[in-house]
Write a protein that holds these residues in place. Structure first.
Motif, mmCIF file in Angstrom:
data_model
loop_
_atom_site.group_PDB
_atom_site.id
_atom_site.type_symbol
_atom_site.label_atom_id
_atom_site.label_comp_id
_atom_site.label_asym_id
_atom_site.label_seq_id
_atom_site.Cartn_x
_atom_site.Cartn_y
_atom_site.Cartn_z
ATOM 1 N N PRO A 31 0.767 -1.249 0.000
ATOM 2 C CA PRO A 31 0.000 0.000 0.000
ATOM 3 C C PRO A 31 0.796 1.295 0.000
ATOM 4 O O PRO A 31 0.211 2.372 0.126
ATOM 5 N N GLY A 32 2.096 1.214 -0.140
ATOM 6 C CA GLY A 32 2.871 2.426 -0.370
ATOM 7 C C GLY A 32 2.913 3.363 0.817
ATOM 8 O O GLY A 32 3.113 2.938 1.952
ATOM 9 N N VAL A 33 2.730 4.649 0.555
ATOM 10 C CA VAL A 33 2.958 5.654 1.584
ATOM 11 C C VAL A 33 1.689 6.436 1.884
ATOM 12 O O VAL A 33 0.792 6.545 1.056
ATOM 13 N N CYS A 34 1.663 6.972 3.096
ATOM 14 C CA CYS A 34 0.544 7.793 3.544
ATOM 15 C C CYS A 34 0.814 9.254 3.221
ATOM 16 O O CYS A 34 1.916 9.637 2.817
ATOM 17 N N ALA A 35 -0.189 10.086 3.408
ATOM 18 C CA ALA A 35 0.011 11.528 3.309
ATOM 19 C C ALA A 35 0.977 11.962 4.413
ATOM 20 O O ALA A 35 0.959 11.407 5.522
ATOM 21 N N TRP A 84 8.251 0.150 6.117
ATOM 22 C CA TRP A 84 7.462 1.376 6.114
ATOM 23 C C TRP A 84 6.936 1.758 4.734
ATOM 24 O O TRP A 84 5.782 2.165 4.591
ATOM 25 N N ASP A 85 7.768 1.629 3.711
ATOM 26 C CA ASP A 85 7.372 2.097 2.385
ATOM 27 C C ASP A 85 6.449 1.112 1.667
ATOM 28 O O ASP A 85 6.043 1.367 0.531
ATOM 29 N N HIS A 86 6.099 0.034 2.339
ATOM 30 C CA HIS A 86 5.176 -0.944 1.771
ATOM 31 C C HIS A 86 3.881 -1.047 2.565
ATOM 32 O O HIS A 86 2.940 -1.697 2.100
ATOM 33 N N VAL A 87 3.828 -0.424 3.734
ATOM 34 C CA VAL A 87 2.592 -0.491 4.540
ATOM 35 C C VAL A 87 2.134 0.844 5.099
ATOM 36 O O VAL A 87 1.023 0.937 5.629
ATOM 37 N N ALA A 88 2.956 1.897 5.002
ATOM 38 C CA ALA A 88 2.566 3.173 5.615
ATOM 39 C C ALA A 88 1.262 3.715 5.050
ATOM 40 O O ALA A 88 0.524 4.425 5.734
ATOM 41 N N GLY A 89 0.963 3.399 3.795
ATOM 42 C CA GLY A 89 -0.295 3.852 3.209
ATOM 43 C C GLY A 89 -1.522 3.353 3.948
ATOM 44 O O GLY A 89 -2.597 3.962 3.870
ATOM 45 N N LEU A 90 -1.371 2.257 4.699
ATOM 46 C CA LEU A 90 -2.501 1.744 5.471
ATOM 47 C C LEU A 90 -2.954 2.737 6.539
ATOM 48 O O LEU A 90 -4.110 2.683 6.984
ATOM 49 N N LEU A 91 -2.063 3.633 6.948
ATOM 50 C CA LEU A 91 -2.457 4.649 7.934
ATOM 51 C C LEU A 91 -3.604 5.515 7.417
ATOM 52 O O LEU A 91 -4.377 6.073 8.198
#
Length: 305
Positions: free
Chosen positions: A98-102, A153-160
């Motif tokens: 899921p990539g990165v969050c804002a 982090w760069d593969h799951v931070a987008g879940l935030l």
């Protein structure tokens, strides 16, 4: 304040990583020809369906190629992305990595050790996961679950930014994250907190050169395989598409250059990013052996799909 539950590389590891960079450029690690010859290719089963793989839009960040792979000097700089993918199967649509969050630099990258931040901090205009989905014309509600290749982090931070989205995780990868006092850095635990998690095991037969697998939908269109090394239980996602089989390889390799030229990751930042360098090297052998049978798509390679 430093979080005592976040893993930090030792000073010795940092020094070895920096010192190894020029050495690896001149004398890259040699392939283990005996291990390569010992690999058995179990072939690919015939798929009963095909899937669509969509690469979500992202902005490039140029990095020196010698920082990607040992012993590779050209091109001088290589485009590096934080790619996320959407896979559409007749039974479900799921989000890979899921990539990165804002505001990811403040919310995740700031937790990284400073020497690793120097190497991996993305552009300030990096496209967060909700923007990427919107640009691809995919609604958040269309995603049934997320399937990370590994827990960095760069593969799951987008879940935030995707609260409540279910996640499928390789059981030993989940145990690595939760069973140690020291967590993977970059907000990994917060990204997975308070959401449904389905754990799975790779308890299926060998596929190609990979000793274990899981047929995700039971029709051989999406098969998960083990790619350990970058994290202890990283996986790859082997998808049968209309144009042939592709392997979403996560960070088992950072670039196709590594697979084609048989080069391990440069020690900096490789030694700070890979959990088990020898296991990652073995995984590269398995990928190199099947490079002509499938399209290998590393998560950070601009030459992907």
């Amino acid at each position: 304040m430093t979080d005592p539950d976040v893993a930090r590389p030792s000073l010795l590891t940092c020094c070895q990583a920096l010192a190894g960079l020029p050495l690896g450029a001149v004398h890259p690690r040699r392939p283990d020809r005996r291990f390569l010859a010992s690999l058995t290719d179990h072939g690919l089963p015939t798929a009963g369906a095909t899937v669509e793989v969509i690469t979500l839009p992202q902005r490039e960040r140029m990095v020196p190629t010698p920082a990607i792979a040992e012993g590779v000097w050209r091109p001088g700089r290589t485009a590096n992305l934080i790619n996320a993918f959407v896979v559409r199967h007749p039974k479900a649509t799921f989000l890979v990595d899921p990539g990165v969050c804002a505001d990811v630099i403040a919310r995740a990258v700031s937790e990284l050790p400073w020497l690793l931040r120097v190497a991996v901090t993305p552009r300030h205009d990096v496209i967060d996961i909700r923007q990427a989905l919107a640009l691809a014309g995919i609604a958040d509600a269309d995603i049934d679950f997320a399937l990370p290749t590994h827990l960095h982090w760069d593969h799951v931070a987008g879940l935030l930014d995707l609260p409540g989205l279910p996640v499928h995780l390789h059981r030993p990868e989940h145990a690595w994250m939760t069973g140690r006092r020291l967590a993977p850095h970059g907000g990994v635990r917060p990204a997975l907190r308070d959401r449904p998690v389905t754990l799975y095991d790779l308890d299926g037969p060998p596929i190609l050169t990979f000793p274990h697998s899981l047929d995700l939908f039971g029709d051989r269109s999406v098969i998960l395989v083990g790619l350990p090394g970058h994290t202890p239980a990283s996986i790859g996602i082997l998808a049968q598409t209309d144009s042939g089989p592709i392997l979403l390889a996560g960070d088992a390799v950072w670039s196709r250059i590594q697979v084609d030229r048989f080069r391990q990751k440069a020690t900096y930042p490789g030694m700070l990013a890979d959990a088990e360098r020898d296991a990652a090297w073995e995984t590269l052998h398995r990928l190199h052996a099947v490079r002509h049978q499938i399209t290998i798509v590393p998560s950070h390679d601009h030459g992907g799909r």
